[in-house]
Design a protein around this motif. Structure first.
Motif, PDB file in Angstrom:
ATOM      1  N   TRP A  20      41.398  79.316  11.398  1.00 57.28           N
ATOM      2  CA  TRP A  20      41.248  78.394  10.280  1.00 57.28           C
ATOM      3  C   TRP A  20      40.091  77.448  10.581  1.00 57.28           C
ATOM      4  O   TRP A  20      40.058  76.830  11.640  1.00 57.28           O
ATOM      5  CB  TRP A  20      42.540  77.603  10.075  1.00 57.28           C
ATOM      6  CG  TRP A  20      42.397  76.487   9.101  1.00 57.28           C
ATOM      7  CD1 TRP A  20      42.333  75.159   9.400  1.00 57.28           C
ATOM      8  CD2 TRP A  20      42.293  76.599   7.690  1.00 57.28           C
ATOM      9  NE1 TRP A  20      42.204  74.427   8.253  1.00 57.28           N
ATOM     10  CE2 TRP A  20      42.165  75.302   7.174  1.00 57.28           C
ATOM     11  CE3 TRP A  20      42.285  77.665   6.806  1.00 57.28           C
ATOM     12  CZ2 TRP A  20      42.049  75.042   5.823  1.00 57.28           C
ATOM     13  CZ3 TRP A  20      42.159  77.406   5.450  1.00 57.28           C
ATOM     14  CH2 TRP A  20      42.046  76.108   4.980  1.00 57.28           C
ATOM     15  N   VAL A  21      39.148  77.367   9.677  1.00 53.94           N
ATOM     16  CA  VAL A  21      38.034  76.428   9.793  1.00 53.94           C
ATOM     17  C   VAL A  21      38.218  75.411   8.664  1.00 53.94           C
ATOM     18  O   VAL A  21      38.037  75.749   7.493  1.00 53.94           O
ATOM     19  CB  VAL A  21      36.671  77.149   9.666  1.00 53.94           C
ATOM     20  CG1 VAL A  21      35.531  76.160   9.750  1.00 53.94           C
ATOM     21  CG2 VAL A  21      36.539  78.220  10.737  1.00 53.94           C
ATOM     22  N   PRO A  22      38.576  74.173   8.988  1.00 51.81           N
ATOM     23  CA  PRO A  22      38.931  73.199   7.963  1.00 51.81           C
ATOM     24  C   PRO A  22      37.735  72.492   7.307  1.00 51.81           C
ATOM     25  O   PRO A  22      37.744  71.287   7.109  1.00 51.81           O
ATOM     26  CB  PRO A  22      39.809  72.208   8.728  1.00 51.81           C
ATOM     27  CG  PRO A  22      39.240  72.228  10.102  1.00 51.81           C
ATOM     28  CD  PRO A  22      38.812  73.665  10.330  1.00 51.81           C
ATOM     29  N   GLU A  23      36.711  73.251   6.983  1.00 52.19           N
ATOM     30  CA  GLU A  23      35.552  72.659   6.303  1.00 52.19           C
ATOM     31  C   GLU A  23      34.831  73.751   5.512  1.00 52.19           C
ATOM     32  O   GLU A  23      35.002  74.938   5.777  1.00 52.19           O
ATOM     33  CB  GLU A  23      34.587  72.034   7.308  1.00 52.19           C
ATOM     34  CG  GLU A  23      34.018  73.041   8.306  1.00 52.19           C
ATOM     35  CD  GLU A  23      33.161  72.410   9.385  1.00 52.19           C
ATOM     36  OE1 GLU A  23      32.006  72.085   9.087  1.00 52.19           O
ATOM     37  OE2 GLU A  23      33.678  72.252  10.508  1.00 52.19           O
ATOM     38  N   PHE A  24      34.057  73.344   4.528  1.00 43.88           N
ATOM     39  CA  PHE A  24      33.266  74.298   3.765  1.00 43.88           C
ATOM     40  C   PHE A  24      32.043  74.684   4.575  1.00 43.88           C
ATOM     41  O   PHE A  24      31.346  73.815   5.114  1.00 43.88           O
ATOM     42  CB  PHE A  24      32.822  73.690   2.428  1.00 43.88           C
ATOM     43  CG  PHE A  24      33.953  73.452   1.478  1.00 43.88           C
ATOM     44  CD1 PHE A  24      34.555  74.508   0.822  1.00 43.88           C
ATOM     45  CD2 PHE A  24      34.425  72.175   1.246  1.00 43.88           C
ATOM     46  CE1 PHE A  24      35.607  74.306  -0.057  1.00 43.88           C
ATOM     47  CE2 PHE A  24      35.475  71.952   0.371  1.00 43.88           C
ATOM     48  CZ  PHE A  24      36.062  73.017  -0.283  1.00 43.88           C
ATOM     49  N   LEU A  25      31.767  75.976   4.666  1.00 42.66           N
ATOM     50  CA  LEU A  25      30.624  76.455   5.429  1.00 42.66           C
ATOM     51  C   LEU A  25      29.471  76.877   4.529  1.00 42.66           C
ATOM     52  O   LEU A  25      28.346  77.004   4.978  1.00 42.66           O
ATOM     53  CB  LEU A  25      31.044  77.623   6.332  1.00 42.66           C
ATOM     54  CG  LEU A  25      32.144  77.291   7.337  1.00 42.66           C
ATOM     55  CD1 LEU A  25      32.524  78.527   8.126  1.00 42.66           C
ATOM     56  CD2 LEU A  25      31.703  76.168   8.267  1.00 42.66           C
ATOM     57  N   PHE A  26      29.750  77.119   3.250  1.00 44.61           N
ATOM     58  CA  PHE A  26      28.701  77.474   2.301  1.00 44.61           C
ATOM     59  C   PHE A  26      29.206  77.216   0.896  1.00 44.61           C
ATOM     60  O   PHE A  26      30.396  76.989   0.669  1.00 44.61           O
ATOM     61  CB  PHE A  26      28.283  78.938   2.448  1.00 44.61           C
ATOM     62  CG  PHE A  26      29.365  79.922   2.111  1.00 44.61           C
ATOM     63  CD1 PHE A  26      29.507  80.415   0.832  1.00 44.61           C
ATOM     64  CD2 PHE A  26      30.261  80.350   3.089  1.00 44.61           C
ATOM     65  CE1 PHE A  26      30.511  81.309   0.518  1.00 44.61           C
ATOM     66  CE2 PHE A  26      31.268  81.249   2.782  1.00 44.61           C
ATOM     67  CZ  PHE A  26      31.392  81.721   1.496  1.00 44.61           C
ATOM     68  N   LYS A  27      28.281  77.228  -0.048  1.00 44.88           N
ATOM     69  CA  LYS A  27      28.626  77.062  -1.456  1.00 44.88           C
ATOM     70  C   LYS A  27      28.140  78.291  -2.206  1.00 44.88           C
ATOM     71  O   LYS A  27      26.972  78.661  -2.106  1.00 44.88           O
ATOM     72  CB  LYS A  27      27.962  75.814  -2.031  1.00 44.88           C
ATOM     73  CG  LYS A  27      28.271  75.586  -3.491  1.00 44.88           C
ATOM     74  CD  LYS A  27      27.593  74.332  -3.997  1.00 44.88           C
ATOM     75  CE  LYS A  27      27.881  74.161  -5.482  1.00 44.88           C
ATOM     76  NZ  LYS A  27      27.236  72.947  -6.000  1.00 44.88           N
ATOM     77  N   ALA A  28      29.037  78.929  -2.922  1.00 46.43           N
ATOM     78  CA  ALA A  28      28.682  80.110  -3.698  1.00 46.43           C
ATOM     79  C   ALA A  28      28.164  79.676  -5.067  1.00 46.43           C
ATOM     80  O   ALA A  28      28.759  78.837  -5.724  1.00 46.43           O
ATOM     81  CB  ALA A  28      29.883  81.016  -3.861  1.00 46.43           C
TER      82      ALA A  28
END
Length: 71
Positions: A20-28
């Motif tokens: 689980w990575v609790p942050e946004f890594l990119f925006k689609a």
């Protein structure tokens, strides 16, 4: 549209998992101004509707189920 499902099933079949990575890594960014081309989820349960999007969904669902021996 089943890329995520295929990825997770493939990883699980190889004994792998995820974290689980609790942050946004990119925006689609989509072509339709941020709106999804998916139909409401209840539509995918009505298998007799002659909608092209529904037929495409059913095709890929069957393909992934066959690939991972879920049928």
């Amino acid at each position: 549209k089943f890329q995520d499902w295929d990825l997770w099933l493939s990883l699980l079949a190889k004994g792998k998992g995820g974290v689980w990575v609790p942050e946004f890594l990119f925006k689609a960014i989509t072509k339709r101004g941020g709106l999804s081309s998916w139909l409401p989820s209840c539509i995918y349960k009505i298998t007799w509707l002659p909608l092209p999007a529904l037929k495409k969904y059913q095709y890929w669902q069957k393909k992934i189920k066959n690939k991972h021996h879920l049928v």
